[in-house]
Design a protein around this motif. Sequence first.
Motif, mmCIF file in Angstrom:
data_model
loop_
_atom_site.group_PDB
_atom_site.id
_atom_site.type_symbol
_atom_site.label_atom_id
_atom_site.label_comp_id
_atom_site.label_asym_id
_atom_site.label_seq_id
_atom_site.Cartn_x
_atom_site.Cartn_y
_atom_site.Cartn_z
ATOM 1 N N VAL A 150 0.853 -1.250 0.166
ATOM 2 C CA VAL A 150 -0.047 0.104 0.137
ATOM 3 C C VAL A 150 0.883 1.178 0.207
ATOM 4 C CG1 VAL A 150 -1.679 1.340 1.210
ATOM 5 C CG2 VAL A 150 -1.897 -1.184 1.057
ATOM 6 N N CYS A 160 2.375 1.834 -3.416
ATOM 7 C CA CYS A 160 1.386 2.401 -4.226
ATOM 8 C C CYS A 160 1.184 3.854 -4.089
ATOM 9 C CB CYS A 160 0.112 1.694 -4.200
ATOM 10 S SG CYS A 160 -0.084 -0.079 -4.685
ATOM 11 N N TRP A 161 1.265 4.253 -2.878
ATOM 12 C CA TRP A 161 0.902 5.863 -2.755
ATOM 13 C C TRP A 161 2.134 6.543 -2.941
ATOM 14 C CZ3 TRP A 161 -3.773 6.733 -3.741
ATOM 15 C CH2 TRP A 161 -4.907 6.230 -3.118
ATOM 16 N N SER A 162 3.220 5.839 -2.560
ATOM 17 C CA SER A 162 4.680 6.629 -2.770
ATOM 18 C C SER A 162 4.816 6.779 -4.549
ATOM 19 C CB SER A 162 5.799 5.701 -2.319
ATOM 20 O OG SER A 162 5.642 5.697 -0.814
ATOM 21 N N VAL A 203 2.546 7.564 -6.417
ATOM 22 C CA VAL A 203 1.775 8.783 -6.793
ATOM 23 C C VAL A 203 2.660 10.104 -6.384
ATOM 24 C CG1 VAL A 203 -0.171 9.960 -6.363
ATOM 25 C CG2 VAL A 203 -0.406 7.794 -6.538
ATOM 26 N N ALA A 204 3.002 10.062 -5.261
ATOM 27 C CA ALA A 204 4.103 11.054 -4.721
ATOM 28 C C ALA A 204 5.200 11.348 -5.485
ATOM 29 C CB ALA A 204 4.258 10.807 -3.205
ATOM 30 N N ILE A 227 -1.296 12.152 -11.870
ATOM 31 C CA ILE A 227 -1.553 11.440 -10.595
ATOM 32 C C ILE A 227 -2.799 10.512 -11.326
ATOM 33 C CG2 ILE A 227 -3.119 11.343 -8.641
ATOM 34 C CD1 ILE A 227 -1.934 14.270 -8.028
ATOM 35 N N LEU A 279 -2.217 6.287 -11.049
ATOM 36 C CA LEU A 279 -3.278 5.404 -10.368
ATOM 37 C C LEU A 279 -3.763 4.258 -11.548
ATOM 38 C CD1 LEU A 279 -5.673 7.877 -8.406
ATOM 39 C CD2 LEU A 279 -3.699 6.460 -7.574
ATOM 40 N N LEU A 292 -9.747 2.402 -6.859
ATOM 41 C CA LEU A 292 -8.961 3.333 -7.737
ATOM 42 C C LEU A 292 -9.487 3.728 -8.888
ATOM 43 C CD1 LEU A 292 -5.433 2.101 -6.831
ATOM 44 C CD2 LEU A 292 -6.627 3.822 -5.702
#
Length: 470
Positions: free
Chosen positions: A35, A38-40, A42-43, A75, A79, A109
């Motif tokens: 998890v 995944c978000w890293s 995007v960052a 972004i 995703l 998502l």
Amino acid sequence: MTTHLAPPRRATSQGIDRPRLARARRRLRWADLLVMVCWSSVAAAVSLYLASGGLLQVVDVASAVTALGIVVGLIGTNLILVMLVLAARIPLVDRAVGQDVAMAFHRRLGKPALYLLLGHGVLLTTGYALQDGSNVISETVGFFSGSDFVLAYAGLGLLVFVVLSSVVAVRRRFSYEAWHVIHLLSYAAVLVAVPHQLSAGAVLAGGTWQRVYWIGLYVLAFGSVAAFRFAVPLVRSARHGITVAGVEALAPGVVSIHLRGRDLERLQTEGGQYAIWRFWSAKTWWHAHPISFSAVPSAHSARITVRDLGRGSSAISRVLPGTRVSIEGPYGIFTDAARMTNRVAVVAAGIGITPVRSLLEGARLSSGEATVLLRATDASQQYLWDEIQNLPGMQGNTVYSMTGPRPPGVATWLSAEALNRGVTLTSAFPHLSDSDLYVCGPASWTELVVRDARVAGLAETQIHVERFDW
């Protein structure tokens, strides 16, 4: 087989199995790491754009709107590629969270990614119109003069179609086979937009870290799909040479399909897992189905059990002996390896007995560790019940049955007769707090069992669910 549930008793704590708990915690740490990655990602996409001087180009309202549109598009695209990775059936992801959890995250998502990409189109069009001193309609028409933008619009249109088809109310109008074909359009939707992303402006100019990042992410996403959705299944199917050995009718609309092949133990299938099966006959070759093993495979044989839920599964139930079969998998963490306690509580309804039967066959169970409740509306739904009691691991363990319809107007998984007698989940499983609960059956029914488990205070990590929906 016992036909009445035990009266309520006080739970006797058996404690947590520490080795099992340690394994479960390692798996949960892997899940948390996935998890975070995944978000890293995007960052990273936004950070690389800012680090490349994206904000330096903001000098007025028009450039600010354009820059915001670029960020929103990055972004959204990130995703979408994360969604492809989650859907690629990568073994590491399956072992960490299971394909059902990965696909649930994938679905969550979908709408945000689509909204972001729609916002990307609106913001860029508005920003360019402000820069050119024109209106949004003229700017949109102008975009269609460039092939890259035409492809981008085509990709966005495909994504809108795919996301709309995934809305539950819409999805139920499609057969699984039709929905699956529609969903494959998501690959095309992403691919047709690649030229636009790599050539539009200087955002991903050659020689920049941004370009390296995005090419790497595309390679990861489509490389994973190519490897684990196509190459590995092709090699595995060729290696094992699986064919249909016979079809056994269990009840109206329910059959067990017996399979034979080479070295099937090398699949390393755990009880409770499923695979994606494709039967190469004239009526079934064009679609594949996720079906659980109803028995742990031996070196040369395997078995799955299927209920007719549509034209595809109905056709599968009529395949002839000798039909060649392709396999993707096995997948899933609805297995004994997910346990963290000494006790097992199992609740299965209808065709949900399929993974439960193989789970209990493959589980390492001692006398007194397992309590199983088999649920059916009537006798016609008692598939494989006679096999459960006779499994070697069930010797010294308890099997209950509950047959009868649910009371109308009451949100319960119990039969009307059991509810009137005061039966509850904790009376059926007096050691529930010290157990791992495995639940499999129709989605709405399963949710009611899980609801009662949560009300009883059972930890989420002790609840394991296999759903028969899509």
